[in-house]
Design a protein around this motif. Sequence first.
Motif, short mmCIF file in Angstrom:
data_model
loop_
_atom_site.label_atom_id
_atom_site.label_comp_id
_atom_site.label_asym_id
_atom_site.label_seq_id
_atom_site.Cartn_x
_atom_site.Cartn_y
_atom_site.Cartn_z
N LYS A 1 -4.99 -13.56 -12.95
CA LYS A 1 -4.10 -13.52 -11.80
C LYS A 1 -3.66 -12.07 -11.64
CE LYS A 1 -1.92 -18.11 -12.14
NZ LYS A 1 -2.42 -18.86 -13.28
N ALA A 2 -3.04 -11.75 -10.53
CA ALA A 2 -2.44 -10.42 -10.39
C ALA A 2 -1.00 -10.59 -9.98
CB ALA A 2 -3.20 -9.60 -9.35
N TYR A 3 -0.11 -9.92 -10.69
CA TYR A 3 1.31 -10.04 -10.43
C TYR A 3 1.92 -8.68 -10.13
CZ TYR A 3 0.91 -14.26 -13.39
OH TYR A 3 0.55 -15.45 -13.96
N ILE B 1 4.00 -20.05 -13.82
CA ILE B 1 4.60 -18.84 -13.26
C ILE B 1 4.55 -18.81 -11.73
CG2 ILE B 1 4.53 -16.31 -13.17
CD1 ILE B 1 3.51 -16.34 -16.03
N PRO B 2 3.39 -19.15 -11.10
CA PRO B 2 3.38 -19.12 -9.63
C PRO B 2 4.42 -20.05 -9.03
CG PRO B 2 1.14 -19.27 -10.47
CD PRO B 2 2.06 -19.45 -11.64
N ILE C 1 1.66 -3.22 -11.56
CA ILE C 1 0.89 -4.44 -11.34
C ILE C 1 0.38 -4.92 -12.68
CG2 ILE C 1 -1.18 -5.41 -10.27
CD1 ILE C 1 -0.91 -3.31 -8.09
N ILE C 2 0.45 -6.23 -12.90
CA ILE C 2 0.02 -6.78 -14.19
C ILE C 2 -1.06 -7.83 -13.95
CG2 ILE C 2 0.75 -8.05 -16.24
CD1 ILE C 2 3.53 -6.86 -15.87
N ASP D 1 3.05 -11.18 -3.73
CA ASP D 1 3.65 -10.81 -5.00
C ASP D 1 2.82 -11.31 -6.17
OD1 ASP D 1 6.14 -9.71 -3.85
OD2 ASP D 1 6.35 -11.76 -3.13
N ILE D 2 2.10 -12.43 -5.90
CA ILE D 2 1.25 -13.00 -6.93
C ILE D 2 -0.05 -13.46 -6.27
CG2 ILE D 2 0.93 -14.95 -8.51
CD1 ILE D 2 3.88 -14.90 -9.07
N VAL D 3 -1.19 -13.11 -6.88
CA VAL D 3 -2.46 -13.65 -6.43
C VAL D 3 -3.08 -14.38 -7.61
CG1 VAL D 3 -4.74 -13.16 -5.50
CG2 VAL D 3 -2.79 -11.79 -4.77
#
Length: 328
Positions: free
Chosen positions: A163-165, A183-184, A93-94, A120-122
Amino acid sequence: MADENRIELTVVIPVYNEESNLEPLYQELSSVLSATPLSYEILAVDDGSSDNSFKKLTEIQHNDSHVRIIRFRRNFGQTAAFSAGFKYARGTIIVPIDADGQNDPADIPRLLAKLNEGYDIVSGWRKERKDNAVTRTLPSRIANWLIGRITGVRLHDYGCTLKAYRAESLKPIRLYGEMHRFIPALARWGGENVAEIVVNHRPRIRGKTKYGLNRIFKVLLDLITIKFLASFSTKPIYIFGGMGGLCLLGSLLSGGITIYMKIAQDYSMNRNPLLIVSTMLMTTAVQFVLMGLLAEILVRTYHESQDRPTYVIEKIQEPNPATGSQES
Ligand code: UDP
Ligand code: MG
């Protein structure tokens, strides 16, 4: 930590002349991160700082083996810093976060919890933004609305760094210009699930902002680029050919009127400006088609040289050999 080598979470920090902000941010971050059950690393990308940022980071690293540092030769910009950070991140997680302390590390566990709901993305939404209204908040409102309209991915706040990816949804994306904010949208086009939650935002207390109003133009141009890439990157001749077709139509129309005026009204074709319009449109039409063909060659080179497919597969399901053969 059970397994020293397995990293679950990487926090990526782009750093450009933030010497006074690093220590306070590090303190906040490590108290939040050490309270989570995850194994983590903090990856700072020094984007060619000319102040003591690198020295500060080195001091911090000296006392904490969670900290990794990438140093750029010169200032390449925040997007480049993210690009490097994402590439060298070891976590599954990044989470990127600004170095200036405007994002609140305390929001990280909430982002992770949301991610675990199956996204997958927040993306963070700085609902109450603590920035200058004229140079930041207002342009960003307009930009967010426009980006939402054009990309079809509705988020309130694209520009929020926090963000969290999931690493696997991030790694295939290549970043140029000011594109990290897209990116989102890029990910959603690739079929990823994107969520948004409200995060805290704080005023910058130390150091100064690195951006002026010219960022707006860069973001707008990037928006045109990604829209073009998304809609026509596999078939550019469709858009160029379409525009060429329109020009050809205009040219024929204008040429037709010129001839009609000559025959019906004996109006000299040489003196008729519509003749020039017709010639110009014809030339433009040919140019458009040629540009489209050139773009077709480029697109093929792009996909084939990087072995980039024109689709995204979720999984390939093969028959299970234990439960009988395919041919039956
Ligand atoms: N930053 C960077 N390289 C740059 C400009 C900025 O790494 O060329 C970093 C900066 O250190 C900060 C983050 O990007 O951590 C956001 O920058 P800033 O706070 O100036 O932007 P704003 O919050 O005003 O949009
Ligand atoms: Mg800031």
